[in-house]
Design a protein around this motif. Structure first.
Motif, PDB file in Angstrom:
ATOM      1  N   GLY A  16       0.804  -1.218   0.000  1.00  0.00           N
ATOM      2  CA  GLY A  16       0.000   0.000   0.000  1.00  0.00           C
ATOM      3  C   GLY A  16       0.833   1.263   0.000  1.00  0.00           C
ATOM      4  N   ARG A  17       2.116   1.110   0.059  1.00  0.00           N
ATOM      5  CA  ARG A  17       3.015   2.257   0.055  1.00  0.00           C
ATOM      6  C   ARG A  17       3.829   2.235  -1.242  1.00  0.00           C
ATOM      7  NH1 ARG A  17       0.939   1.745   4.409  1.00  0.00           N
ATOM      8  NH2 ARG A  17       0.939   2.883   6.307  1.00  0.00           N
ATOM      9  N   GLY A  18       4.950   2.873  -1.275  1.00  0.00           N
ATOM     10  CA  GLY A  18       5.741   3.047  -2.484  1.00  0.00           C
ATOM     11  C   GLY A  18       6.154   1.788  -3.216  1.00  0.00           C
ATOM     12  N   ILE A  19       6.511   0.724  -2.489  1.00  0.00           N
ATOM     13  CA  ILE A  19       7.000  -0.493  -3.138  1.00  0.00           C
ATOM     14  C   ILE A  19       5.918  -1.159  -3.970  1.00  0.00           C
ATOM     15  CG2 ILE A  19       6.508  -2.053  -1.204  1.00  0.00           C
ATOM     16  CD1 ILE A  19       9.647  -2.133  -3.451  1.00  0.00           C
ATOM     17  N   GLY A  20       4.653  -0.916  -3.665  1.00  0.00           N
ATOM     18  CA  GLY A  20       3.553  -1.476  -4.445  1.00  0.00           C
ATOM     19  C   GLY A  20       3.545  -1.009  -5.889  1.00  0.00           C
ATOM     20  N   ALA A  21       4.228   0.087  -6.156  1.00  0.00           N
ATOM     21  CA  ALA A  21       4.316   0.605  -7.529  1.00  0.00           C
ATOM     22  C   ALA A  21       5.091  -0.348  -8.443  1.00  0.00           C
ATOM     23  CB  ALA A  21       4.980   1.982  -7.522  1.00  0.00           C
ATOM     24  N   ALA A  22       5.813  -1.299  -7.870  1.00  0.00           N
ATOM     25  CA  ALA A  22       6.575  -2.260  -8.676  1.00  0.00           C
ATOM     26  C   ALA A  22       5.683  -3.352  -9.271  1.00  0.00           C
ATOM     27  CB  ALA A  22       7.660  -2.916  -7.823  1.00  0.00           C
ATOM     28  N   ALA A  23       4.466  -3.501  -8.772  1.00  0.00           N
ATOM     29  CA  ALA A  23       3.589  -4.590  -9.200  1.00  0.00           C
ATOM     30  C   ALA A  23       3.381  -4.648 -10.719  1.00  0.00           C
ATOM     31  CB  ALA A  23       2.256  -4.515  -8.477  1.00  0.00           C
ATOM     32  N   PRO A  24       3.056  -3.556 -11.398  1.00  0.00           N
ATOM     33  CA  PRO A  24       2.860  -3.650 -12.851  1.00  0.00           C
ATOM     34  C   PRO A  24       4.104  -4.140 -13.590  1.00  0.00           C
ATOM     35  CG  PRO A  24       1.885  -1.630 -12.027  1.00  0.00           C
ATOM     36  CD  PRO A  24       2.677  -2.232 -10.896  1.00  0.00           C
ATOM     37  N   SER A  25       5.282  -3.752 -13.139  1.00  0.00           N
ATOM     38  CA  SER A  25       6.521  -4.197 -13.792  1.00  0.00           C
ATOM     39  C   SER A  25       6.744  -5.692 -13.594  1.00  0.00           C
ATOM     40  CB  SER A  25       7.722  -3.429 -13.239  1.00  0.00           C
ATOM     41  OG  SER A  25       7.600  -2.059 -13.540  1.00  0.00           O
ATOM     42  N   LEU A  26       6.422  -6.189 -12.410  1.00  0.00           N
ATOM     43  CA  LEU A  26       6.562  -7.617 -12.153  1.00  0.00           C
ATOM     44  C   LEU A  26       5.591  -8.422 -13.010  1.00  0.00           C
ATOM     45  CD1 LEU A  26       6.940  -7.473  -8.283  1.00  0.00           C
ATOM     46  CD2 LEU A  26       8.729  -8.004  -9.941  1.00  0.00           C
ATOM     47  N   LEU A  27       4.385  -7.898 -13.174  1.00  0.00           N
ATOM     48  CA  LEU A  27       3.411  -8.572 -14.042  1.00  0.00           C
ATOM     49  C   LEU A  27       3.875  -8.561 -15.490  1.00  0.00           C
ATOM     50  CD1 LEU A  27       0.053  -7.241 -12.570  1.00  0.00           C
ATOM     51  CD2 LEU A  27       0.939  -9.571 -12.443  1.00  0.00           C
ATOM     52  N   GLU A  28       4.403  -7.435 -15.920  1.00  0.00           N
ATOM     53  CA  GLU A  28       4.893  -7.316 -17.295  1.00  0.00           C
ATOM     54  C   GLU A  28       6.031  -8.303 -17.573  1.00  0.00           C
ATOM     55  OE1 GLU A  28       6.741  -3.979 -20.357  1.00  0.00           O
ATOM     56  OE2 GLU A  28       6.079  -3.355 -18.377  1.00  0.00           O
ATOM     57  N   ALA A  29       6.831  -8.574 -16.532  1.00  0.00           N
ATOM     58  CA  ALA A  29       7.944  -9.514 -16.682  1.00  0.00           C
ATOM     59  C   ALA A  29       7.468 -10.968 -16.652  1.00  0.00           C
ATOM     60  CB  ALA A  29       8.978  -9.281 -15.585  1.00  0.00           C
ATOM     61  N   GLY A  30       6.161 -11.183 -16.495  1.00  0.00           N
ATOM     62  CA  GLY A  30       5.614 -12.533 -16.560  1.00  0.00           C
ATOM     63  C   GLY A  30       5.356 -13.193 -15.228  1.00  0.00           C
ATOM     64  N   GLY A  31       5.587 -12.478 -14.145  1.00  0.00           N
ATOM     65  CA  GLY A  31       5.400 -13.069 -12.823  1.00  0.00           C
ATOM     66  C   GLY A  31       3.980 -12.936 -12.321  1.00  0.00           C
ATOM     67  N   SER A  32       3.687 -13.655 -11.273  1.00  0.00           N
ATOM     68  CA  SER A  32       2.433 -13.512 -10.540  1.00  0.00           C
ATOM     69  C   SER A  32       2.769 -12.754  -9.272  1.00  0.00           C
ATOM     70  CB  SER A  32       1.854 -14.880 -10.175  1.00  0.00           C
ATOM     71  OG  SER A  32       1.562 -15.605 -11.341  1.00  0.00           O
ATOM     72  N   ILE A  33       1.801 -12.001  -8.748  1.00  0.00           N
ATOM     73  CA  ILE A  33       2.090 -11.224  -7.541  1.00  0.00           C
ATOM     74  C   ILE A  33       1.053 -11.477  -6.464  1.00  0.00           C
ATOM     75  CG2 ILE A  33       3.308  -9.386  -8.759  1.00  0.00           C
ATOM     76  CD1 ILE A  33       0.743  -7.687  -8.327  1.00  0.00           C
TER      77      ILE A  33
END
Length: 55
Positions: A19-36
């Protein structure tokens, strides 16, 4: 475009404090093919939403 050596296919990333700043990484992880899995201890976290937009 994500280089093959950075692909996260068949990998799961657990994002704590999502819910804070690190959550902004989620779209990049999805784009790289991962599940979150996003986790935050604060139910009122300002940036934690029930879903992410489709990429």
């Amino acid at each position: 475009m994500i280089p093959d050596r950075f692909r996260l296919t068949d990998q799961v990333a657990v994002i704590t404090g999502a819910g804070r700043g690190i959550g902004a990484a989620a779209p990049s992880l999805l784009e790289a093919g991962g599940s979150i899995v996003e986790v935050d201890a604060c139910l009122q976290a300002p940036n934690l939403e029930p879903g992410l937009p489709d990429l």
